[in-house]
Each structure stands twice: as C-alpha cells, then as structure tokens.
Scaffold this motif. Structure first.
Motif, PDB file in Angstrom:
ATOM      1  N   GLU A 228      75.662  11.018 -38.700  1.00  0.00           N
ATOM      2  CA  GLU A 228      74.256  11.017 -39.107  1.00  0.00           C
ATOM      3  C   GLU A 228      73.405  11.967 -38.270  1.00  0.00           C
ATOM      4  N   PHE A 229      73.943  12.503 -37.201  1.00  0.00           N
ATOM      5  CA  PHE A 229      73.176  13.282 -36.233  1.00  0.00           C
ATOM      6  C   PHE A 229      72.897  14.672 -36.801  1.00  0.00           C
ATOM      7  N   ARG A 230      71.619  15.018 -36.894  1.00  0.00           N
ATOM      8  CA  ARG A 230      71.225  16.294 -37.476  1.00  0.00           C
ATOM      9  C   ARG A 230      70.136  16.943 -36.629  1.00  0.00           C
ATOM     10  N   LEU A 231      69.544  18.017 -37.150  1.00  0.00           N
ATOM     11  CA  LEU A 231      68.573  18.803 -36.389  1.00  0.00           C
ATOM     12  C   LEU A 231      67.411  17.958 -35.846  1.00  0.00           C
ATOM     13  N   PRO A 232      66.781  17.080 -36.622  1.00  0.00           N
ATOM     14  CA  PRO A 232      65.679  16.285 -36.044  1.00  0.00           C
ATOM     15  C   PRO A 232      66.112  15.463 -34.834  1.00  0.00           C
ATOM     16  N   ASP A 233      67.347  14.985 -34.835  1.00  0.00           N
ATOM     17  CA  ASP A 233      67.847  14.213 -33.702  1.00  0.00           C
ATOM     18  C   ASP A 233      68.080  15.113 -32.490  1.00  0.00           C
ATOM     19  N   LEU A 234      68.569  16.324 -32.737  1.00  0.00           N
ATOM     20  CA  LEU A 234      68.726  17.298 -31.650  1.00  0.00           C
ATOM     21  C   LEU A 234      67.368  17.644 -31.042  1.00  0.00           C
ATOM     22  N   ILE A 235      66.385  17.881 -31.895  1.00  0.00           N
ATOM     23  CA  ILE A 235      65.050  18.200 -31.400  1.00  0.00           C
ATOM     24  C   ILE A 235      64.508  17.046 -30.560  1.00  0.00           C
ATOM     25  N   GLU A 236      64.718  15.820 -31.011  1.00  0.00           N
ATOM     26  CA  GLU A 236      64.269  14.658 -30.238  1.00  0.00           C
ATOM     27  C   GLU A 236      64.923  14.640 -28.858  1.00  0.00           C
ATOM     28  N   ALA A 237      66.220  14.932 -28.806  1.00  0.00           N
ATOM     29  CA  ALA A 237      66.923  14.962 -27.521  1.00  0.00           C
ATOM     30  C   ALA A 237      66.363  16.052 -26.614  1.00  0.00           C
ATOM     31  N   LEU A 238      66.063  17.219 -27.179  1.00  0.00           N
ATOM     32  CA  LEU A 238      65.519  18.324 -26.392  1.00  0.00           C
ATOM     33  C   LEU A 238      64.099  18.019 -25.913  1.00  0.00           C
ATOM     34  N   GLN A 239      63.318  17.359 -26.749  1.00  0.00           N
ATOM     35  CA  GLN A 239      61.976  16.954 -26.331  1.00  0.00           C
ATOM     36  C   GLN A 239      62.050  15.939 -25.195  1.00  0.00           C
ATOM     37  N   SER A 240      62.979  15.013 -25.305  1.00  0.00           N
ATOM     38  CA  SER A 240      63.165  14.013 -24.250  1.00  0.00           C
ATOM     39  C   SER A 240      63.570  14.686 -22.950  1.00  0.00           C
ATOM     40  N   PHE A 241      64.469  15.661 -23.037  1.00  0.00           N
ATOM     41  CA  PHE A 241      64.906  16.398 -21.845  1.00  0.00           C
ATOM     42  C   PHE A 241      63.729  17.116 -21.197  1.00  0.00           C
ATOM     43  N   ALA A 242      62.910  17.769 -22.001  1.00  0.00           N
ATOM     44  CA  ALA A 242      61.780  18.551 -21.473  1.00  0.00           C
ATOM     45  C   ALA A 242      60.762  17.668 -20.767  1.00  0.00           C
ATOM     46  N   ALA A 243      60.710  16.400 -21.137  1.00  0.00           N
ATOM     47  CA  ALA A 243      59.735  15.487 -20.540  1.00  0.00           C
ATOM     48  C   ALA A 243      60.214  14.880 -19.229  1.00  0.00           C
ATOM     49  N   ARG A 244      61.481  15.095 -18.878  1.00  0.00           N
ATOM     50  CA  ARG A 244      62.029  14.507 -17.661  1.00  0.00           C
ATOM     51  C   ARG A 244      61.548  15.268 -16.431  1.00  0.00           C
ATOM     52  N   ASP A 245      61.395  14.538 -15.332  1.00  0.00           N
ATOM     53  CA  ASP A 245      61.038  15.144 -14.042  1.00  0.00           C
ATOM     54  C   ASP A 245      62.329  15.262 -13.244  1.00  0.00           C
ATOM     55  N   ARG A 246      62.924  16.437 -13.255  1.00  0.00           N
ATOM     56  CA  ARG A 246      64.234  16.634 -12.643  1.00  0.00           C
ATOM     57  C   ARG A 246      64.069  17.057 -11.185  1.00  0.00           C
ATOM     58  N   ARG A 247      64.342  16.132 -10.268  1.00  0.00           N
ATOM     59  CA  ARG A 247      64.131  16.396  -8.839  1.00  0.00           C
ATOM     60  C   ARG A 247      65.423  16.611  -8.079  1.00  0.00           C
ATOM     61  N   PHE A 248      66.568  16.324  -8.695  1.00  0.00           N
ATOM     62  CA  PHE A 248      67.872  16.535  -8.050  1.00  0.00           C
ATOM     63  C   PHE A 248      67.938  15.900  -6.669  1.00  0.00           C
ATOM     64  N   GLY A 249      67.411  14.689  -6.540  1.00  0.00           N
ATOM     65  CA  GLY A 249      67.478  13.970  -5.285  1.00  0.00           C
ATOM     66  C   GLY A 249      66.332  14.221  -4.346  1.00  0.00           C
ATOM     67  N   GLY A 250      65.468  15.188  -4.668  1.00  0.00           N
ATOM     68  CA  GLY A 250      64.338  15.507  -3.801  1.00  0.00           C
ATOM     69  C   GLY A 250      63.077  14.787  -4.246  1.00  0.00           C
ATOM     70  N   LEU A 251      61.966  15.158  -3.653  1.00  0.00           N
ATOM     71  CA  LEU A 251      60.675  14.580  -3.990  1.00  0.00           C
ATOM     72  C   LEU A 251      59.870  15.590  -4.785  1.00  0.00           C
ATOM     73  N   LYS A 252      58.981  15.078  -5.639  1.00  0.00           N
ATOM     74  CA  LYS A 252      58.138  15.960  -6.432  1.00  0.00           C
ATOM     75  C   LYS A 252      57.199  16.725  -5.499  1.00  0.00           C
ATOM     76  N   GLY A 253      57.128  18.022  -5.684  1.00  0.00           N
ATOM     77  CA  GLY A 253      56.402  18.851  -4.752  1.00  0.00           C
ATOM     78  C   GLY A 253      54.965  18.844  -4.913  1.00  0.00           C
TER      79      GLY A 253
END
Length: 253
Positions: A228-253
């Motif tokens: 069932e996974f199609r383009l709208p689901d991919l876009i949702e995953a990419l939007q979710s990724f873009a909203a993440r605060d990726r600190r890789f173990g560090g603190l937000k600067g």
C-alpha cells in the motif's frame, strides 16, 4: 528517470519539503506483503508481487527527489524458515524483477549494489544479480542497494573474521582496529550510513537490519503494509524526517 525530471526546489516546497533537509540515504524494511494478501483472501505470494509495484514507485520517486541511496530489505537471513514453496516463488520473483527492471535501472542511471550472502540464492537469481551489477557498473545516479539473504549480525561476524585474518597475517594490528576499520569491512563499505529507516506494517523493531549502520538513523513506522506504500506515504516520511532535531548525541546549539 532522466535528470531533467528531477523535482525542482519549488516542487519540493509545494510538497512541504526542503532540499536542504532531505535524507541522503533511506533504508526500507518492506514488511506486510503476506498480511496484505491474506487480509484480502489472496495467497501470500500475491502480496510480494504487489509489493514490487511499491518498489518501482518509491525507487523512481526517490531518484527524482534527489535521494542519494535507497537500501531495500528484500530477504533476511531468517526468512529461510518460511515454507519452501514461498521461498521458491520469492526467488522467481526476484529473478523476474531484475530482468524486468534492468532497462529502468539503466534509463534512470541507477547505481546498483547487493549486500548479503550469496549462499542459498537460486542460480537464476544469482545470474540476474550479476548481469545487473555488470551493466550498471558505470551508472552515476542514485544507488539502489538490495539486501538479499542479509542479516546484520552475520554481516558483523563476517567482518570480524576478515579483520581477524588480517591481524593473523600481519596486515594490521589490534591497535589499528577502530570504528572506521570495522565499517570498511562490512558489506556496506563505501556507502553512507542511512539517515532514515522506514518500516511498514506497524512493527516496532529493526529485525537485524543494518544494526551497525543505523546507529543514528531516524525511524519512521507506518501502519500501512508495503503493497500500500506510495508517494504520499514517502512524502510523509520525508516531512517527518525534516522535522526531527538531529543532535547525534550532542546538545542543541
């Protein structure tokens, strides 16, 4: 897919995406093929056949969006526990996919890679894997990597054996073994680590998939089955990724 048909920054913006906040490498655990089929009164293999359509869509759209690599978990080393009839059909489906999609791989200029052990794969599947690797060796587009008969613990064990043999022969010493050394002895040597792992069918586990490589990957789980996974689901995953605060173990600067 030619380079002229890639998404423009304006098109990405229309989709709620920022070209500067896209994952370089997406790894996908394509789960739920069998359950999708059973829920519709169909044989499990029909779910795998339908799943190929999702593969086509997602690979093509990722190439257009500008993702550098997509790694698909096609067959795990644990899947050999399944009924032999289903395994035989999976091998036939893999062989058919490689034959039918080879022209698309070339048209889209996709780089092609396979990780996992060759033991147990059918002669036909191995033949078509090798043919695709050969014809696509000079391609420069997005890398499509298929994980076939793959298990991360086995991959790490194989890497340790290779390193141990090099220590035994004097090619390296224990003191030179570090994280980079281990990475260079894995099946994924030369590839970037995944930034985003997508898992379908709602399962909250990584199932022995790229355990070393996904240490800092973001996870996106959807209840949808892979067919069932199609383009709208991919876009949702990419939007979710873009909203993440990726600190890789560090603190937000």
């Amino acid at each position: 897919m030619t380079r002229e048909t890639e998404y423009t920054p304006d098109k990405l913006q229309e989709l709620g995406l920022d070209s500067q906040r896209l994952p370089r490498h997406i790894a996908v655990i394509m789960d739920g093929n069998g359950r999708w089929a059973i829920s519709r009164g169909l044989p499990r293999i029909e779910g795998h056949r339908r799943g190929v359509q999702s593969v086509r869509t997602i690979v093509e759209e990722c190439a257009r969006i500008g993702i550098e690599q997509v790694t698909l978990y096609c067959l795990s080393s644990e899947n050999w526990k399944r009924p032999q009839e289903e395994l035989d059909l999976l091998m036939q489906l893999l062989e058919q996919y490689l034959v039918e999609e080879r022209s698309e791989i070339m048209r889209q200029e996709l780089q092609f890679a396979v990780i996992g052990r060759r033991d147990g794969l059918s002669e036909g599947a191995l033949r078509e894997i090798d043919r695709t690797l050969e014809v696509a060796r000079d391609n420069t587009g997005m890398r499509l990597c298929l994980a076939i008969n793959y298990g991360s613990r086995g991959e790490i064990a194989d890497a340790v054996r290779r390193i141990a043999e090099q220590v035994r022969t004097g090619e390296m010493t224990p003191e030179t073994i570090d994280e980079q050394c281990i990475s260079e002895h894995l099946d994924t040597a030369g590839m970037t680590d995944p930034d985003l792992v997508i898992r379908t069918a709602g399962e909250m586990r990584v199932s022995n998939f790229l355990l070393w490589q996904i240490s800092y990957a973001e996870l996106f789980v959807t209840q949808k089955y892979w067919p069932e996974f199609r383009l709208p689901d991919l876009i949702e995953a990419l939007q979710s990724f873009a909203a993440r605060d990726r600190r890789f173990g560090g603190l937000k600067g």
